[in-house]
Design a protein around this motif. Structure first.
Motif: not given
Lengths: 456, 456
Positions: B200, B203, B226
């Protein structure tokens, strides 16, 4: 690997060497423009098509690069319009903006928009690229630079004289031997009037403009085809081949054109202009040529063109007086005179005659060889001191093989290489190598800036 | 008169005063680039859309200015395609070329095209306008300049250090007090890995990039939205608020990131870079900020950003290391690092802080008053002598009322006016008037160049 990326036809990249050379031309032109009191102006690459269309004739409209409307351009057009519209209509539905085609129309737009803030005479220069969707060929590009200089809001022939001085000064500095050819549209008007064909001035100038290229027989044939009477053509002949000094030409024209107000005004203007020129001491040869007629529908007084003497390439600078620059945008009565240097052609002339200076001071003068962390630490303050002294310098960023670093210096034509290895460091010295002569000097590290300043 | 001509929205003219100021910025930036051994490059405004599309994300594709194909573009499209094609398809049928959107992609194309001729490391700068069909607003234009400087083909952190030196040097010369913020993408990768959310990273960086603007609660809310685990968010907190000196931050990060190869590489790079910086004596304050994440999908190492200290306007320079500039064109393994100066924002900062020098040496220094033919003849050789001495000078082109000529001198801020009337001429003198102090001097005409050279 797939076929690599390329450029649109008619466009070019300018790598470092070309940039140095092009900047040499641009900087020379710009510094002369400044010296003569002209001020810089830049306009955006993108103009409204309503500003550009109809200013360059039908051909020009076709050669404009048009920018597809952004956003959902499709939604504003009905299917029917889409299918049935002719090409120009469809273009105007799809595109509201276009790329600058020259620097003159944007300049006129600027003057009209700012007419209340401008103090006339307004002397401006503008050096920017223009775009034309012309068929690319040798020496003709779709993106090319124009270098325009104009003064508007003043009628004095002194302005024409100054522009001729500028041409002379620019080409002297660039060492481009040249001839400046002068004519006056009012003389052409007077002649057309006098041979009884005042209404055919456009046809006459288009035809005689070709005299150089096609010869007198073809010119006469063209004139006849355009409907000029045999008598008019007959009367034109001695004028086309008028010989002698400028003074004697003007005297003869004065006799011939007596009674034509326009023609006599042309004689007077030409006389005034040559008075200025002859009281000066120009490098360029200035000649008066009645067959020069460039840009007919545009110029209303003096016409100016410069050609290189030692390389055949067409005109390298041209322009003239126009009495109604801003009329197209509704502001009448603003007279101006201007010229435009063709940087790309000047570049070609200078390359072919080998006129660019060998050594470019704009490029790196010094490379420090990188031997590793310790040597780098020793070199960085020296590098900084050179830059502080205004000497463009580099340290090779990695401790690569010396051979590779030397090859880099050679490929960049860097004249000085600094070697600071263990023995130099222990003695607070550096070895300075001249890459052209191969000579080496060992000097105290603190003396480096002075040493190199004296050598450059 | 009908409504006058205008400019497309988001575009601007630059009149003489703005040009002097803008050139002051460009010339400063350019001279520093040169001093550090970077070479000029220019690419055409027009690129093939195949070069530009897909390089700036979906948003970027939409913001590209596309150029309507020239010639009979209509004939190549069937009515059916015309009616049924979606917007992107229709665009691609109508336009094959577009305007440059930044200087990086054209640079990458150039490198790939010329890879066999380039001697690496290739240090180039490029100062040109770019075009984006963005919604215009205060400080955001559709045509604006970028000043890019990049070095490619070398991995050493010395390059990053040099770019920081360039930022420092440029802003010192422009008197713009600034802070340089640094981070490293590999640190961010390491952190994402360590908090168990390596997948991630995009994000996470997008979210923490907003910390300055929105505050920690909003950042945490975004991270949770997220899909980051509460535990990961919890573990991220101390990292976001890491305090202390650079050394102590890097020590703490070294502890936290132990075991993450990527993270430890980031620590090492950051340490090397700050070693360079701390052994130097920069004017700019350099700080290490883990929340700096600009241009995530692009940078792979060091991230650099500079902000003005005394005027709020966002970043005025930014950039970083990218490991795969030319991969998009099929040439892998070329690492580079570069920064871009935002000339328009720097202009705004300098205007608002009143940092432009008052007096511009580039403008006309001297105006000769024109009293008529005889006086003009007397003045022209003097005018020529000043220009030969490099002093930008003008003669008013017509013998207008003196008041009008003086008003012209004032409007142009010309500091010296030369008066040569009958009495001066008969004594071989000129009167030199200082337009600022009002003081007048009568001097021998031959002394004029020396007199003015000493005053300037």
């Amino acid at each position: 690997m797939a076929k690599g990326p390329g450029l649109p036809k008619g466009t070019r990249d300018f790598g470092p060497l070309e940039m140095y050379r092009r900047n040499y031309i641009f900087n020379t032109i710009r510094s002369v423009f400044r010296l003569y009191g002209y001020q810089p102006l830049e306009t955006p690459a993108i103009e409204n098509l309503s500003t550009l269309m109809g200013k360059y004739g039908e051909e020009g409209d076709r050669l404009l690069f048009k920018i597809l409307n952004s956003g959902d351009f499709r939604s504003k057009i009905s299917d029917e319009d889409f299918i049935n519209a002719g090409l120009p209509e469809l273009s105007s539905l799809l595109a509201e903006k276009g790329l600058r085609y020259d620097l003159t129309v944007p300049f006129a737009r600027y003057v009209v928009q700012h007419r209340n803030d401008i103090n006339f005479p307004f002397k401006r220069y503008q050096i920017q690229p223009v775009w034309r969707a012309d068929k690319p060929q040798k020496g003709r590009y779709r993106e090319f630079y124009q270098c325009d200089v104009d003064v508007i809001g003043d009628d004095s022939l002194f302005n024409e004289y100054e522009l001729i001085k500028i041409i002379d000064d620019v080409f002297s500095r660039l060492s481009v031997r040249n001839r400046i050819v002068l004519n006056n549209r009012r003389l052409l008007n007077g002649i057309a009037e006098k041979i009884g064909e005042g209404g055919k001035i456009a046809d006459i100038t288009v035809a005689i403009d070709k005299l150089d290229k096609t010869g007198i027989e073809n010119v006469n044939r063209e004139l006849a085809a355009k409907g000029l009477s045999a008598e008019a053509i007959e009367r034109l002949q001695p004028i086309l081949f008028l010989g002698g000094s400028v003074e004697s030409k003007l005297n003869k024209l004065g006799d011939m054109l007596a009674g034509s107000e326009e023609g006599m005004a042309g004689v007077k203007e030409m006389r005034t202009l040559f008075d200025y020129i002859e009281s000066d001491n120009l490098d360029s040869e200035c000649v008066f040529d009645l067959t020069l007629a460039r840009g007919l529908d545009y110029y209303t007084g003096t016409i100016i063109e410069a050609k290189a003497l030692d390389y055949e390439i067409g005109s390298i600078c041209g322009g003239g007086r126009y009495d109604d620059l801003t009329g197209i945008f509704g502001l009448a009565g603003v007279s101006g005179v201007g010229i435009s240097f063709g940087a790309d052609r000047i570049y070609d002339v200078m390359i072919n005659l080998d006129l660019f200076p060998q050594h470019s001071e704009q490029d790196t003068q010094v490379l420090f060889i990188n031997f590793g962390d310790k040597e780098e630490k020793y070199s960085i303050p020296l590098l900084n001191s050179l830059r502080k002294a205004g000497i463009a310098s580099e340290l090779f960023p990695s401790a690569m093989k010396i051979k590779k670093q030397m090859a880099y210096a050679n490929s960049r034509s860097i004249p000085w290489v600094i070697i600071a290895g263990e023995s130099e460091i222990s003695n607070n010295k550096v070895t300075v190598k001249n890459m052209i002569s191969g000579q080496q000097h060992i000097i105290n590290k603190d003396e480096l800036p002075d040493f190199l300043r004296n050598k450059n």
